[in-house]
Design a protein around this motif. Structure first.
Motif, short mmCIF file in Angstrom:
data_model
loop_
_atom_site.label_atom_id
_atom_site.label_comp_id
_atom_site.label_asym_id
_atom_site.label_seq_id
_atom_site.Cartn_x
_atom_site.Cartn_y
_atom_site.Cartn_z
N TYR A 85 0.78 -1.71 -0.20
CA TYR A 85 0.26 -0.18 0.29
C TYR A 85 0.71 1.04 0.21
CZ TYR A 85 -4.18 -2.43 -0.04
OH TYR A 85 -5.31 -3.98 1.30
N ALA A 86 0.70 2.21 -0.96
CA ALA A 86 1.22 3.45 -1.23
C ALA A 86 0.73 4.74 -0.48
CB ALA A 86 1.84 3.76 -2.55
N LEU A 87 -1.09 4.24 0.82
CA LEU A 87 -1.30 5.43 0.69
C LEU A 87 -1.78 4.93 2.13
CD1 LEU A 87 -2.40 8.11 1.03
CD2 LEU A 87 -4.77 7.60 -0.13
N TYR A 88 -1.37 6.62 3.16
CA TYR A 88 -1.58 5.54 4.91
C TYR A 88 -2.21 6.34 5.35
CZ TYR A 88 -0.61 3.12 8.71
OH TYR A 88 -0.54 3.27 10.26
N LEU A 89 -3.33 6.11 6.03
CA LEU A 89 -4.68 7.63 6.64
C LEU A 89 -3.91 7.20 8.31
CD1 LEU A 89 -6.32 9.91 6.79
CD2 LEU A 89 -8.02 7.78 6.45
N THR A 90 -4.07 7.40 8.87
CA THR A 90 -3.85 7.60 10.43
C THR A 90 -3.09 9.17 11.56
OG1 THR A 90 -2.57 6.09 11.80
CG2 THR A 90 -1.12 7.37 9.94
N GLY A 91 -2.61 8.94 12.07
CA GLY A 91 -2.58 9.98 12.88
C GLY A 91 -1.46 9.55 14.03
N ASP A 92 -1.06 10.96 14.34
CA ASP A 92 0.41 10.82 15.57
C ASP A 92 1.58 10.37 15.17
OD1 ASP A 92 -0.84 11.48 17.26
OD2 ASP A 92 -0.83 9.88 18.92
N PHE A 93 1.99 11.88 13.08
CA PHE A 93 3.35 10.87 13.08
C PHE A 93 3.99 12.61 12.94
CE2 PHE A 93 2.09 7.44 10.29
CZ PHE A 93 3.82 7.51 9.41
N GLY A 94 5.57 12.02 13.45
CA GLY A 94 6.08 12.97 13.84
C GLY A 94 6.96 13.70 12.79
N HIS A 95 7.92 14.22 12.27
CA HIS A 95 8.41 15.46 11.51
C HIS A 95 9.44 14.21 10.91
CE1 HIS A 95 11.17 17.36 9.10
NE2 HIS A 95 12.08 16.86 9.63
N HIS A 96 9.67 13.11 11.87
CA HIS A 96 11.55 12.15 11.05
C HIS A 96 10.05 10.92 10.61
CE1 HIS A 96 14.02 14.63 13.07
NE2 HIS A 96 13.40 14.38 14.17
N GLU A 97 9.14 10.81 11.14
CA GLU A 97 8.48 9.83 10.96
C GLU A 97 7.95 10.00 9.61
OE1 GLU A 97 8.59 9.21 15.43
OE2 GLU A 97 7.51 10.07 13.98
N GLY A 98 7.52 11.13 9.35
CA GLY A 98 7.20 11.81 8.30
C GLY A 98 8.29 11.00 6.98
N LEU A 99 9.41 11.62 7.05
CA LEU A 99 10.10 12.26 6.35
C LEU A 99 11.04 10.57 5.89
CD1 LEU A 99 12.97 14.15 7.75
CD2 LEU A 99 11.83 14.44 6.32
N ASP A 100 11.17 9.23 6.97
CA ASP A 100 10.55 7.77 7.15
C ASP A 100 10.17 7.57 5.94
OD1 ASP A 100 13.04 8.25 8.21
OD2 ASP A 100 11.89 7.66 10.18
N ALA A 101 8.65 7.48 6.79
CA ALA A 101 7.49 6.86 5.37
C ALA A 101 7.92 8.06 3.82
CB ALA A 101 5.71 8.22 6.23
N MET A 102 8.25 9.24 3.54
CA MET A 102 8.42 9.34 2.24
C MET A 102 9.49 8.78 1.80
SD MET A 102 7.55 13.18 3.34
CE MET A 102 8.32 13.99 1.71
N ASP A 103 10.76 8.72 2.80
CA ASP A 103 12.01 8.20 2.17
C ASP A 103 11.23 7.35 1.43
OD1 ASP A 103 13.38 10.54 2.34
OD2 ASP A 103 14.33 9.14 3.76
N MET A 104 10.53 6.13 2.41
CA MET A 104 10.23 4.66 1.29
C MET A 104 9.00 4.38 -0.11
SD MET A 104 7.64 2.99 4.27
CE MET A 104 8.97 3.19 6.14
N GLY A 105 8.82 5.87 -0.26
CA GLY A 105 7.53 6.01 -0.85
C GLY A 105 6.61 5.64 -0.23
N LEU A 106 6.46 6.66 1.09
CA LEU A 106 4.77 5.65 1.64
C LEU A 106 4.25 7.40 1.73
CD1 LEU A 106 2.67 4.07 2.03
CD2 LEU A 106 3.51 4.11 4.46
N CYS A 107 3.07 7.92 0.82
CA CYS A 107 1.98 9.12 1.13
C CYS A 107 1.22 9.03 2.75
CB CYS A 107 1.59 9.16 -0.04
SG CYS A 107 0.38 10.32 0.07
#
Length: 265
Positions: free
Chosen positions: A199-221
């Protein structure tokens, strides 16, 4: 009606056995034999909610998130959690929490993915149990293919949210998504599993700056709708659930939802 009779209704919906080992669910304050005439449902037992319950002379407060997580060694004034416990006890208010058991069964992800909200099809749990259909989160097919920004507007409309936060690489901004992973509450720990499951699209909550960057690095929106954003639906759902089953009794059910505690100003 006795408190334990209402507890039976709650545990028919979401049995305590499905709660995570680290969680703290069930009757956290009060006696099972206490008489209940007024019930209040809220997402959190904040100071504001507890004060409102006292004002409304409630007999039973039910929340999704447990007010008590860590062991308590002293119950006195001066600590924000134990002060709320004292307020409840002194005003004869019992307190029940249904957290990860509601997340897994009869509950949060199934509701969020259902036709009232995201209207996903071909759904299945992200974190599966040995029993079919039981588990945290949901994978599913969107009602129609959309860009991430279109999904953002869809989520804001369906969950009545003024904002969400979007983590997406610039090169992916025109990408069309037909499937989505949904984990109401805090979903950082499932990020890698979501990507692994395709899955490339993930709807959730409580993401921080660094987790967001990690997600983008792995191609996850990632669409971060805040912890409140996808879980406030618990309040109206449980109120309606109890009202239907307590119809004809002398028990009144009300809700307390003071809105998202996070503001972007």
């Amino acid at each position: 009606m006795k408190c334990e009779e209402i507890i039976q209704l709650l545990e028919q919906l979401s049995p305590k056995k499905y709660a995570c080992e680290w969680d703290n669910v069930g009757l956290l304050v009060g006696r099972k034999q206490s008489e209940i005439h007024r019930v209040m449902v809220a997402l959190d037992a904040s100071k504001e909610v507890v004060a409102y319950a006292v004002k409304e002379q409630v007999d039973l407060l039910i929340t999704h998130h447990p007010m008590i997580f860590s062991p308590i060694k002293q119950v006195n004034e001066g600590q924000f959690t134990t002060e709320k416990v004292l307020d409840l006890v002194e005003n004869g208010i019992s307190y029940y929490a249904m957290h990860t058991n509601f997340d897994a069964v009869g509950g949060m992800a199934e509701l969020a993915a259902g036709e009232q909200y995201l209207n996903l099809t071909e759904t299945k749990p992200i974190e599966s149990s040995v029993e079919a259909g039981i588990g945290m989160g949901r994978y599913g097919k969107l009602p129609e293919p959309m860009t991430a920004l279109q999904v953002v507007e869809y989520v804001k409309e369906k969950f009545h949210l003024p904002f969400v936060m979007l983590y997406q690489r610039k090169e992916d901004r025109n990408q069309i998504y037909d499937r989505i992973a949904v984990m109401p509450g805090s979903g950082k720990s499932d990020m890698s599993q979501v990507k692994k499951d395709g899955y490339a699209l993930y709807l959730t909550g409580d993401f921080g700056h660094h987790e967001g960057l990690d997600a983008m690095d792995m191609g996850l929106c990632v669409i971060d709708a805040t912890h409140y954003g996808l879980e406030h639906i618990f309040v109206s759902f449980l109120k309606n659930y109890l009202q239907e089953r307590l119809n004809g009794t002398d028990v009144t059910v009300m809700e307390a939802d003071f809105g998202c505690p996070v503001q972007i100003v």
